[in-house]
Structure formats: structure tokens, C-alpha cells
Design a protein around this motif. Structure first.
Motif, PDB file in Angstrom:
ATOM      1  N   SER A   1       0.838  -1.181   0.000  1.00 37.42           N
ATOM      2  CA  SER A   1       0.000   0.000   0.000  1.00 37.42           C
ATOM      3  C   SER A   1       0.884   1.247   0.000  1.00 37.42           C
ATOM      4  CB  SER A   1      -0.893   0.005   1.231  1.00 37.42           C
ATOM      5  OG  SER A   1      -0.094   0.108   2.401  1.00 37.42           O
ATOM      6  N   ARG A   2       0.234   2.396  -0.186  1.00 47.42           N
ATOM      7  CA  ARG A   2       0.977   3.649  -0.135  1.00 47.42           C
ATOM      8  C   ARG A   2       1.550   3.874   1.259  1.00 47.42           C
ATOM      9  NH1 ARG A   2       0.896   8.987  -0.773  1.00 47.42           N
ATOM     10  NH2 ARG A   2      -0.955   9.381   0.485  1.00 47.42           N
ATOM     11  N   ALA A   3       0.821   3.425   2.282  1.00 45.02           N
ATOM     12  CA  ALA A   3       1.319   3.576   3.652  1.00 45.02           C
ATOM     13  C   ALA A   3       2.609   2.794   3.842  1.00 45.02           C
ATOM     14  CB  ALA A   3       0.260   3.110   4.644  1.00 45.02           C
ATOM     15  N   MET A   4       2.680   1.615   3.237  1.00 48.21           N
ATOM     16  CA  MET A   4       3.899   0.818   3.343  1.00 48.21           C
ATOM     17  C   MET A   4       5.068   1.515   2.649  1.00 48.21           C
ATOM     18  SD  MET A   4       6.055  -1.314   1.460  1.00 48.21           S
ATOM     19  CE  MET A   4       5.098  -1.997   0.099  1.00 48.21           C
ATOM     20  N   VAL A   5       4.810   2.078   1.467  1.00 49.00           N
ATOM     21  CA  VAL A   5       5.868   2.779   0.734  1.00 49.00           C
ATOM     22  C   VAL A   5       6.321   4.003   1.518  1.00 49.00           C
ATOM     23  CG1 VAL A   5       6.521   3.874  -1.447  1.00 49.00           C
ATOM     24  CG2 VAL A   5       4.887   1.974  -1.444  1.00 49.00           C
ATOM     25  N   ARG A   6       5.363   4.725   2.085  1.00 47.42           N
ATOM     26  CA  ARG A   6       5.698   5.919   2.855  1.00 47.42           C
ATOM     27  C   ARG A   6       6.507   5.561   4.094  1.00 47.42           C
ATOM     28  NH1 ARG A   6       0.667   8.613   3.004  1.00 47.42           N
ATOM     29  NH2 ARG A   6       0.154   7.292   4.758  1.00 47.42           N
ATOM     30  N   ASP A   7       6.166   4.461   4.742  1.00 48.64           N
ATOM     31  CA  ASP A   7       6.928   4.016   5.905  1.00 48.64           C
ATOM     32  C   ASP A   7       8.374   3.706   5.511  1.00 48.64           C
ATOM     33  OD1 ASP A   7       7.068   2.989   8.749  1.00 48.64           O
ATOM     34  OD2 ASP A   7       7.602   1.163   7.663  1.00 48.64           O
TER      35      ASP A   7
ATOM     36  N   VAL B   1       1.225   1.486  -7.317  1.00 48.53           N
ATOM     37  CA  VAL B   1       0.847   1.129  -8.687  1.00 48.53           C
ATOM     38  C   VAL B   1       0.028  -0.151  -8.697  1.00 48.53           C
ATOM     39  CG1 VAL B   1       1.739   0.502 -10.963  1.00 48.53           C
ATOM     40  CG2 VAL B   1       2.847   2.316  -9.640  1.00 48.53           C
ATOM     41  N   SER B   2       0.351  -1.067  -7.805  1.00 44.52           N
ATOM     42  CA  SER B   2      -0.338  -2.352  -7.784  1.00 44.52           C
ATOM     43  C   SER B   2      -1.776  -2.225  -7.285  1.00 44.52           C
ATOM     44  CB  SER B   2       0.432  -3.340  -6.904  1.00 44.52           C
ATOM     45  OG  SER B   2       0.597  -2.823  -5.601  1.00 44.52           O
ATOM     46  N   ARG B   3      -2.065  -1.225  -6.443  1.00 42.62           N
ATOM     47  CA  ARG B   3      -3.403  -1.094  -5.867  1.00 42.62           C
ATOM     48  C   ARG B   3      -4.204   0.067  -6.455  1.00 42.62           C
ATOM     49  NH1 ARG B   3      -3.001  -2.461   0.602  1.00 42.62           N
ATOM     50  NH2 ARG B   3      -1.770  -4.372   0.407  1.00 42.62           N
ATOM     51  N   ALA B   4      -3.538   1.154  -6.794  1.00 43.42           N
ATOM     52  CA  ALA B   4      -4.265   2.336  -7.278  1.00 43.42           C
ATOM     53  C   ALA B   4      -3.460   3.036  -8.370  1.00 43.42           C
ATOM     54  CB  ALA B   4      -4.556   3.289  -6.122  1.00 43.42           C
ATOM     55  N   PRO B   5      -3.323   2.421  -9.539  1.00 50.28           N
ATOM     56  CA  PRO B   5      -2.511   3.030 -10.602  1.00 50.28           C
ATOM     57  C   PRO B   5      -3.058   4.360 -11.103  1.00 50.28           C
ATOM     58  CG  PRO B   5      -3.748   1.144 -11.437  1.00 50.28           C
ATOM     59  CD  PRO B   5      -3.891   1.128  -9.955  1.00 50.28           C
ATOM     60  N   THR B   6      -4.376   4.575 -11.005  1.00 50.21           N
ATOM     61  CA  THR B   6      -4.945   5.825 -11.507  1.00 50.21           C
ATOM     62  C   THR B   6      -4.601   7.028 -10.633  1.00 50.21           C
ATOM     63  OG1 THR B   6      -7.029   5.364 -10.352  1.00 50.21           O
ATOM     64  CG2 THR B   6      -6.863   4.649 -12.651  1.00 50.21           C
TER      65      THR B   6
ATOM     66  N   THR C   1       7.300   4.447  -6.342  1.00 47.53           N
ATOM     67  CA  THR C   1       6.294   3.401  -6.574  1.00 47.53           C
ATOM     68  C   THR C   1       6.583   2.161  -5.741  1.00 47.53           C
ATOM     69  OG1 THR C   1       7.546   2.526  -8.467  1.00 47.53           O
ATOM     70  CG2 THR C   1       5.911   4.241  -8.914  1.00 47.53           C
ATOM     71  N   ASP C   2       5.521   1.426  -5.441  1.00 49.18           N
ATOM     72  CA  ASP C   2       5.667   0.241  -4.603  1.00 49.18           C
ATOM     73  C   ASP C   2       6.355  -0.907  -5.337  1.00 49.18           C
ATOM     74  OD1 ASP C   2       3.346   0.092  -6.239  1.00 49.18           O
ATOM     75  OD2 ASP C   2       2.627  -1.606  -5.061  1.00 49.18           O
TER      76      ASP C   2
END
Length: 289
Positions: free
Chosen positions: A157-163, A214-219, A245-246
Motif C-alpha cells: 500500500s501507499r502507507a507501506m511505501v511511505r513508511d 501502482v499495484s493497488r491504485a494506478p490511476t 512506486t511500490d
């Protein structure tokens, strides 16, 4: 004040509230939407609220009549109220007062003036080393949607990437030199709730870094592209943009990846996967000296 975790020798005492929301006061059914964490001595504060699509999807399931716009605007509202209250407290105080004491008064006023559908839960105490890391931990425990055990290599998720990005910034000793959760409303439209994850300055240029799943919300790349274009056209400074990107983009093998890559490229946004970001930050640091 109750304590959330036990004290250890090197930890500092912090205080926190969970923010709760209900769309129906009669039913008295609440859902957690954020965490407010602060240092009672220094008055330093961190606020973390839901923002991801999966988080709002969970709110819709639990509270079908939820006012999503009100929730999205809540962070700006609270931060603006905090700034106003703090300025007023400084003007009214004839004698010096501890920042933490002033903040405690502000929080009491916040709670008294919040809308009926939003509440601060009972204050609790916690011992930790770092406000930023602790607010993410508390958010994960009290607010974030429950996650199933992820398989090895599963997209994040984006939270994981941000972490992950937070760890890289800290390792490079840049955490205190970058901006976080940068408002974009001054460049787009008043009330725009979007925030870019990070901002920095180097050689007269203001840079922005934002995470994408990208895997969850590419738009989501379209929203970032629009925002970058507005900033580049309206800002009175030179700007540059980077998306983290994740997963590594493979445009030759995946049409969605090609869509993301082309959308970012046409908007002048560089894209990096997480491993590339870890190599890029030390290069940026050298340019920021």
C-alpha cells in the motif's frame, strides 16, 4: 491519563487521542479515523488521519452515510485551529507558559468545538523515542484497516511505501530537513485536501516527493500529474517532482505500468521504485549541503 505501553529507560512520555467519527449520533456507533499524538513538555504535535481509498472504503462499509468531504477536510481544519489557538494563547499570556500546557488547553478547546459527529477519545499516555514513528505505530494499531498476513513479495500500500521512505530519510539524516504532508491547495483550489508526502529545497529549487501504489491504485498517478502541473505553472519558484512506486515499473510487459510511466513522464515527474529511492536520497543529500 491511562498508559498505553510500559515505560523503558530511554523512552519519552507522550500523550495521544484517537479521533472518532459517526454519521448517526442516535445509533452511537463510532469508527476510528485518526490519531493525535503530542509531547506534553515541548508541545510538538503529530496528526495522522485516514487518506487511502481502502481506508475510506472501510468507512463506507461501517458508516454508509459518512460525510467523506468533512473527514478529508478535517486535517486542514484542525491544523488551522491549532495555529489560531496557539497565536491567541501567546497574545493572551502575560507570563511564560510551557508549550505543552498551552497545547493541552488548545486540545480541550478543540474537543469542545468539534462537530458532533467527530470526537477525541480519552487521552492516553505512551512511552516512545520518536513522535513520527510512534504516530504511525498507533495509527496501525487503532485506525488502519486490519490486514491479512501478506505473502512474501506481495505488493504494498501507499502507507507501506511511505513508511519505507521515512526510514530512508532518517538513515540519510534528512528527516528534520524535509517537509512532510505538504499542502497543495495554494496551487490548486481552496479546500483541496491533497497533500504531497515530502518536500525539500536544494539550489533554489523546491522538490516534491510522493508515493504511489501502482499495484493497488494506478490511476492515482493522474491526480499527481495534475497537481504537479498546477504547481509548476503557478509557483513562483523552480520545482521538480519524484514519484516513489511500490513496485518497479515494467512498461514493456504491463499496460498499466506503461500508463503510469507515460502519465508521470508527460507531467515531468521522475519515477523511482523503492530500491532506487534508497540510492537517490544520498545523491540528493549531497546536493542539499
Amino acid at each position: 491519563m491511562t498508559t498505553d505501553t510500559g515505560q523503558t529507560a530511554n523512552h519519552q512520555p507522550f500523550a495521544f487521542h484517537v479521533l472518532r467519527y459517526t454519521s448517526d449520533l442516535i445509533r452511537d456507533e463510532w469508527v476510528n479515523i485518526g490519531v493525535l499524538l503530542y509531547d506534553p513538555l515541548t508541545g510538538e504535535l503529530r496528526l495522522r488521519l485516514i487518506e487511502g481509498q481502502d481506508e475510506f472504503s472501510r468507512i463506507r462499509r461501517l458508516q454508509p452515510r459518512a460525510d467523506e468531504d468533512a473527514i478529508r477536510e478535517l486535517r486542514d481544519h484542525l491544523e488551522d485551529r491549532f495555529t489560531t489557538f496557539l497565536q491567541n494563547e501567546r497574545m493572551e499570556q502575560r507570563e511564560p507558559v510551557r508549550p505543552g500546557d498551552a497545547l493541552q488547553k488548545i486540545i480541550v478547546k478543540w474537543n469542545a468545538t468539534l462537530s458532533n459527529g467527530i470526537q477525541l477519545a480519552e487521552q492516553k499516555g505512551v512511552y516512545a523515542d520518536d513522535l513520527d514513528m510512534e504516530v504511525e505505530r498507533l495509527y496501525g494499531e487503532h485506525v488502519a484497516p486490519p490486514r491479512r498476513e501478506a505473502r512474501v513479495g506481495a505488493p504494498g500500500s501507499r502507507a507501506m511505501v511511505r513508511d519505507y521512505c521515512g526510514q530512508v530519510w532518517r538513515q540519510a539524516q534528512l528527516w528534520n530537513r524535509i517537509e512532510r504532508a505538504v499542502r497543495v491547495s495554494e496551487f490548486t483550489f481552496p479546500g483541496d485536501p491533497m497533500r504531497l508526502d515530502y518536500g525539500y529545497r536544494r539550489n533554489g529549487t523546491r522538490g516534491f516527493v510522493h508515493t504511489l501504489s501502482v499495484s493497488r491504485a494506478p490511476t492515482d498517478c493522474k491526480l499527481l500529474a495534475y497537481t504537479a502541473d498546477r504547481i509548476a505553472k503557478r509557483a513562483a519558484f523552480a520545482s521538480e517532482f519524484t514519484a516513489v512506486t511500490d513496485i518497479q515499473l515494467q512498461p514493456d510487459l504491463n499496460e498499466r505500468h506503461r500508463f503510469v510511466q507515460d502519465t508521470l513522464r508527460d507531467a515531468g515527474i521522475a519515477s523511482l521504485d523503492m530500491s532506487s529511492f534508497a540510492s537517490w536520497v544520498p545523491q540528493l543529500k549531497a546536493q542539499m549541503q
